[in-house]
Motif scaffolding. Structure first.
Motif, PDB file in Angstrom:
ATOM      1  N   SER A 393       0.831  -1.201   0.000  1.00 53.04           N
ATOM      2  CA  SER A 393       0.000   0.000   0.000  1.00 53.04           C
ATOM      3  C   SER A 393       0.867   1.252   0.000  1.00 53.04           C
ATOM      4  O   SER A 393       2.039   1.216   0.403  1.00 53.04           O
ATOM      5  N   PRO A 394       0.318   2.388  -0.432  1.00 54.37           N
ATOM      6  CA  PRO A 394       1.052   3.650  -0.340  1.00 54.37           C
ATOM      7  C   PRO A 394       1.513   3.963   1.074  1.00 54.37           C
ATOM      8  O   PRO A 394       2.608   4.505   1.267  1.00 54.37           O
ATOM      9  N   THR A 395       0.706   3.605   2.066  1.00 56.62           N
ATOM     10  CA  THR A 395       1.105   3.838   3.462  1.00 56.62           C
ATOM     11  C   THR A 395       2.344   3.027   3.813  1.00 56.62           C
ATOM     12  O   THR A 395       3.263   3.524   4.491  1.00 56.62           O
ATOM     13  N   GLN A 396       2.407   1.791   3.353  1.00 50.19           N
ATOM     14  CA  GLN A 396       3.582   0.955   3.622  1.00 50.19           C
ATOM     15  C   GLN A 396       4.814   1.504   2.909  1.00 50.19           C
ATOM     16  O   GLN A 396       5.913   1.505   3.473  1.00 50.19           O
ATOM     17  N   VAL A 397       4.627   1.987   1.679  1.00 50.79           N
ATOM     18  CA  VAL A 397       5.757   2.578   0.955  1.00 50.79           C
ATOM     19  C   VAL A 397       6.242   3.825   1.679  1.00 50.79           C
ATOM     20  O   VAL A 397       7.454   4.047   1.834  1.00 50.79           O
ATOM     21  N   ALA A 398       5.308   4.648   2.153  1.00 49.26           N
ATOM     22  CA  ALA A 398       5.690   5.855   2.892  1.00 49.26           C
ATOM     23  C   ALA A 398       6.442   5.507   4.176  1.00 49.26           C
ATOM     24  O   ALA A 398       7.390   6.211   4.557  1.00 49.26           O
ATOM     25  N   THR A 399       6.056   4.420   4.823  1.00 47.31           N
ATOM     26  CA  THR A 399       6.762   3.980   6.031  1.00 47.31           C
ATOM     27  C   THR A 399       8.206   3.611   5.706  1.00 47.31           C
ATOM     28  O   THR A 399       9.139   3.985   6.421  1.00 47.31           O
ATOM     29  N   ILE A 400       8.402   2.876   4.609  1.00 48.29           N
ATOM     30  CA  ILE A 400       9.758   2.479   4.199  1.00 48.29           C
ATOM     31  C   ILE A 400      10.584   3.722   3.856  1.00 48.29           C
ATOM     32  O   ILE A 400      11.745   3.845   4.265  1.00 48.29           O
ATOM     33  N   ILE A 401       9.984   4.645   3.123  1.00 47.05           N
ATOM     34  CA  ILE A 401      10.694   5.887   2.781  1.00 47.05           C
ATOM     35  C   ILE A 401      11.083   6.630   4.056  1.00 47.05           C
ATOM     36  O   ILE A 401      12.199   7.162   4.164  1.00 47.05           O
ATOM     37  N   GLY A 402      10.186   6.664   5.031  1.00 47.99           N
ATOM     38  CA  GLY A 402      10.484   7.324   6.298  1.00 47.99           C
ATOM     39  C   GLY A 402      11.661   6.683   7.015  1.00 47.99           C
ATOM     40  O   GLY A 402      12.516   7.382   7.579  1.00 47.99           O
ATOM     41  N   LEU A 403      11.721   5.356   7.000  1.00 44.34           N
ATOM     42  CA  LEU A 403      12.832   4.650   7.645  1.00 44.34           C
ATOM     43  C   LEU A 403      14.156   4.949   6.945  1.00 44.34           C
ATOM     44  O   LEU A 403      15.203   5.074   7.593  1.00 44.34           O
TER      45      LEU A 403
END
Length: 501
Positions: A393-403
């Motif tokens: 999901s976009p939320t999961q991708v955003a989490t990875i980008i944040g990390l």
């Protein structure tokens, strides 16, 4: 005389000799909590036959009650498609029997659909606009699902037995039927794909469905016929059923054009029939002879009153329509400062809404764009699916980008985490914890790895000491291998140069 099913006419020759005519029927499962005419839940993936009741399996004496939320969704879809909303529409019984429809009929709408006479403007890959006129959008209930066991193809032919799951029977559907699409010529397959793509994006923006083609919540039946250049009447059509990806819509239309042209050029006639699309081969095969409306013996559903929405309610629903996807994209393009060509490329790969949602979840536009059009686009291509169908999901991708932005992951480690999400291993942060992937920040451990790498490569160490800074790349690479990619390469380089100073 008949042509072999696999015989195809060269596409350029098809276009030279024939004009294609398309008719696209798109079925969208509405995202209501309960079914169209009963209170059974609609959750996808439940154990077979656990979401059924006397109404949806048609037991004697059961009475249907229309789902108001489904009617509301149908009206909003009609309004978004520039349709007129009928003051009084009627449910009808469509009489036919297949094992996945246990009532011997399907409750649908026939001559009085809830929405009619609309249009949808779509954009082709090169930026050309094309208007697809809408004949109608009507409400109906979905069928159950058959699972054919024992055959090589998953279809009934050659199967030893079949299993039936009625969980889907009665799930609310809206069927959107286009008027004949003529004049597209060689671009007919592109127009078909662009139309279904635009429709999917619109339905998602409306929030009426999750439009998951891989799960069957959006399905396209592609009607294709050919007219010789001097003809005045449409040719005999075939209907390729339940095409379940955007790319497959384009492939199926093109294949049918070439197949039908080969049949006609051989002197044979096209058979009016339904056809199955084979995803792996990109081909179609015969299904059943196509019924006509008379075969279904439609008559008004005696257990349901007409749907007569209050005009004030329709006006109120019109105010709830969201910003249309194409308007949103124009605004976002200006905000991002990207060219028409870049935006068109993003649209063509199906990345725009995914990027927007990733940004809304906290990522920067640049990072979100980079992840979706590079690594994730490669993953979609290797898996043979559309970008939006990837199980991330976009939320999961955003989490990875944040990390990655926080320095807890390198880009390479982030890609490992994304791949694990795609493989169903869980949420990004849990994968990082379970695999121990977080970047090593202990300088003591890093210094030890640097010293070992320098000791193993004395000639490289001498070059670095002699001022050849570029030689440090070899040592950094060895340290990254030793730490399984978990070291910060910038920090490792600092330690290497300090050790050789």
């Amino acid at each position: 005389m008949t042509a072999a099913a696999t015989e195809l006419l060269d596409y350029d020759q098809v276009i030279a000799d024939f004009d294609p005519v398309l008719g696209l029927e798109v079925h969208v499962e509405l995202g209501t909590e309960t079914k169209m005419f009963c209170g059974c839940p609609t959750a996808f993936g439940a154990e077979p036959n656990t979401q059924v009741c006397p109404v949806c399996i048609g037991l004697p004496g059961s009475l249907p009650v229309a789902n108001v939320k489904a009617i509301e969704s149908a009206i909003r879809i009609g309004l978004a498609l520039n349709c007129s909303i009928r003051p009084s529409s009627v449910f009808a019984r469509k009489n036919y029997f297949y094992p996945d429809q246990p009532k011997n009929y399907q409750i649908s709408q026939y001559d009085e659909p809830i929405a009619f006479d609309g249009h949808l403007d779509v954009v082709l890959p090169d930026g050309t606009e094309w208007r697809v006129d809408i004949e109608r959008a009507h409400m109906e209930e979905d069928t159950g699902k058959s699972l054919h066991v024992g055959g090589a193809t998953g279809r009934i032919h050659g199967a030893s037995h079949s299993l039936l799951d009625y969980n889907r029977a009665g799930v609310p559907l809206v069927e959107i039927v286009s008027k004949p699409i003529v004049g597209a010529g060689e671009r007919a397959p592109e127009v078909a794909r662009a139309y279904v793509t635009a429709l999917r994006d619109l339905l998602k923006a409306l929030g009426v469905s999750d439009v998951r083609m891989d799960q069957g919540s959006l399905r396209c039946d592609a009607n294709v016929s050919l007219m010789r250049k001097d003809a005045t009447e449409f040719g005999t059509r075939t209907e390729t059923k339940n095409v379940n990806s955007l790319k497959s819509v384009e492939i199926a239309v093109r294949y049918e054009m070439q197949r039908q042209a080969a049949v006609l050029e051989s002197g044979a006639e096209v058979v009016q029939e339904t056809r199955h699309f084979h995803e792996g081969q990109g081909t179609t095969s015969p299904g059943r002879r196509k019924e006509t409306a008379e075969d279904y013996r439609y008559f008004p559903e005696p257990d349901l009153p007409p749907v007569q929405p209050d005009p004030a309610w329709i006006d109120e629903l019109a105010t709830t329509l969201p910003e249309m996807p194409w308007v949103r994209r124009a605004r976002i393009q200006e905000d991002w400062g990207v060219s028409d060509e870049v935006m068109r490329d993003l649209v063509n790969v199906g990345a725009v809404d995914l990027i927007i949602e990733t940004v809304e979840a906290g990522a920067s536009p640049e990072a979100a764009r980079g992840w979706w059009v590079a690594f994730l686009a490669q993953q979609a291509n290797s898996r043979g699916v559309e970008l939006a169908e990837l199980p991330i999901s976009p939320t999961q991708v955003a989490t990875i980008i944040g990390l990655v932005d926080e320095g807890k992951l390198t880009t390479k480690l982030g890609q490992q985490v994304a791949a694990a999400v795609l493989d169903g291993e869980g949420e990004p942060e849990q994968i990082v914890a379970d695999r121990g992937l977080e970047v090593v920040r202990d300088d003591t451990a890093l210094q030890k790895a640097v010293d070992e790498a320098l000791a193993a490569n004395p000639d490289i160490a001498d070059k670095i000491r002699g001022g050849k800074v570029a030689a440090a790349g070899k040592i950094v690479g060895d340290v990254m291998k030793a730490t399984r990619g978990q070291a910060d390469p910038a920090r490792v380089k600092e330690l290497v140069l300090a050790a050789c100073s």
